[in-house]
Design an enzyme around this catalytic site. Sequence first.
Site, PDB file in Angstrom:
ATOM      1  N   LYS A  81       0.825  -1.197   0.061  1.00  9.69           N
ATOM      2  CA  LYS A  81       0.021   0.154   0.053  1.00  9.69           C
ATOM      3  C   LYS A  81       0.907   1.192  -0.131  1.00  9.69           C
ATOM      4  O   LYS A  81       1.924   1.223   0.910  1.00  9.69           O
ATOM      5  CB  LYS A  81      -0.818   0.056   1.285  1.00  9.69           C
ATOM      6  CG  LYS A  81      -1.880   1.258   1.357  1.00  9.69           C
ATOM      7  CD  LYS A  81      -2.705   1.030   2.639  1.00  9.69           C
ATOM      8  CE  LYS A  81      -4.041   2.072   2.498  1.00  9.69           C
ATOM      9  NZ  LYS A  81      -4.810   1.899   3.864  1.00  9.69           N
TER      10      LYS A  81
ATOM     11  N   SER B 180      -9.981   2.057   2.584  1.00 12.16           N
ATOM     12  CA  SER B 180      -8.962   2.586   1.804  1.00 12.16           C
ATOM     13  C   SER B 180      -7.905   1.913   1.041  1.00 12.16           C
ATOM     14  O   SER B 180      -7.121   2.211   0.064  1.00 12.16           O
ATOM     15  CB  SER B 180      -8.263   3.793   2.631  1.00 12.16           C
ATOM     16  OG  SER B 180      -7.273   3.070   3.660  1.00 12.16           O
TER      17      SER B 180
ATOM     18  N   SER C 239     -10.190  -0.232   6.831  1.00 13.07           N
ATOM     19  CA  SER C 239      -9.555  -0.100   5.684  1.00 13.07           C
ATOM     20  C   SER C 239      -8.855  -1.165   4.981  1.00 13.07           C
ATOM     21  O   SER C 239      -8.437  -1.284   3.947  1.00 13.07           O
ATOM     22  CB  SER C 239      -8.617   1.126   5.657  1.00 13.07           C
ATOM     23  OG  SER C 239      -9.480   2.474   5.561  1.00 13.07           O
TER      24      SER C 239
END
Lengths: 95, 488
Positions: free
Chosen positions: B78, B158, B182
């Site tokens: 990420k 997210s 997330s």
Amino acid sequence: MSIDRATVAKIARLARIAVPEEELEALAGELSHILTWVEQLSEVDTSAVAPMTSVVAMKLPWRADVVTEGGAAEPILQNAPAAERGFFVVPKVVE
Amino acid sequence: MTALTDLTLAAAREGLAAKRFSARELAEAHLTAMERARALNAFITETPERALADAAASDARRSRGEAGPLDGIPIAVKDLFCTAGVATTAGSHILHGFRPTYESTVTAKLWQAGAVMLGKANLDEFAMGSSNETSHHGPVVSPWRRRGDNRPLVPGGSSGGSAAAVAARIAMGATGTDTGGSIRQPAAFSGIVGLKPTYGRCSRWGIVAFASSLDQAGPLARSVRDAAILLGAMAGHDPKDSTSVATPVPDYEQTLQAGVKGLRVGIPREYRVDGMPVEVEALWQRGIEWLRAGGAAIEEISLPHTRYALPTYYIVAPAEASSNLARYDGVRYGLRVPGGSVDAMYANTRGAGFGREVRRRILIGTYVLSAGYYDAYYRKAQRVRALVRRDFDQAFARVDVVLTPTAPSAAFAIGEKSGDPIAMYLNDVFTVPASLAGLPGISVPAGLDAHGLPLGLQLIGRPFDEPTVLQAATALETAAGFTARPEV
């Protein structure tokens, strides 16, 4: 809680975010909507509850107050938008 | 033979150990998949050269008999984890051009274990979002589609790029971060497993901070075992994060198959929310039956402050974010937009650098922390947060693990919910309570809705009891037999 455009302008200044004049009204509406929604917390009786300050039940660890790293000006300045002679460069702050 | 990109991480680990294929072949197969699936926009920065170099080094280590636990496994990171020498954007314009000179602890541990980096995965800006639509680098498209409907869907957020990459067989696993859901919500939307560990289990050092009392790194993968393997490499004490905990990291794989016989599973009645689709309710019921059939004792429990968790979160998280994001000032890194004074430079930089959702949250956070409102909002929220935590403490005196749906719906179309912040926030109604309480939670893909989209079930455990959470998750995974995969 309903907040007006003057309040939005004030908190935007506190947060150091330039907000175009024409967006203040819409932002006031959005922020008021969110603040009104979070106000449902006032229904909860918290008079006998201490605020949560630590997520994990542990004592914050201590360490010796000694320098562990240093002398790294070069990598620190590597990402600076403006740097000169080992310093960050900012617009003039002292007249 | 199964395509290399279809293998689970555990199967790839075996194949590499048996020398059926090399790390290089595995990396090449995934890089090809990455190129083919570029339309998903799952990556902000692809690092194919790095992947091939990592793979070559891995093959060399293996030939010397020095392979680590993740040696040769290609993963996505990420783009909230700082990676030395590789652009790190946090999905924001304000970090334009930023190349960290240091490596986050979690990614350093993964490389130490031998993992291969494919690239930096797209995300909501500063991890603020539940659909990956707030990224400065554009939305991620889910590899899933509704049956007979070609509209692009969100992967959740997210950690949307991480979830899409793993679901689309571009990466064998990915790192994510979870502040209010997330990791778990995008895992549910994308038909994969996502694990948020206990707060303090993984070091936060080198992860771009959003809300420091909530942020926690964790894995996304295609099986519970794969998630357990990744967590084993990511977890551990780090003196550089004062909230990371010195508890030893157990062997998460060892207890996976222990079953749920005698396990007490709590079903919180407050999670039956109005307007929840019948399919979500029905899947939850099936989950209960699966665990019961495995020998678990099912108990209804009450978590009375559940409905206050989301508004609590939307005070605490923006407050911490407004403080954390004060560092983006155009001086030390990233974007700088000139102004007549240093103050004007700050304001111009931050005005141009932050997207709408991030700006909204910084302003809310600034407001609730400002003089005269601190007690009414922030301190009040911290008190309610203590009650949310107490609810769980009381429940865990009676049960070992809590079973809930992960999200109140399946994935939605891009643009469908972006007009109303609160409608978007409601995506996290089932994941936020465990975040506020700092508890471990996992989402396991458990079924499809009427449109053929994945739905997930969530298990929440006691602090640092990831072994029990993973054990129950394995039982759910086995019973659910989820084999659906995206067509794209």
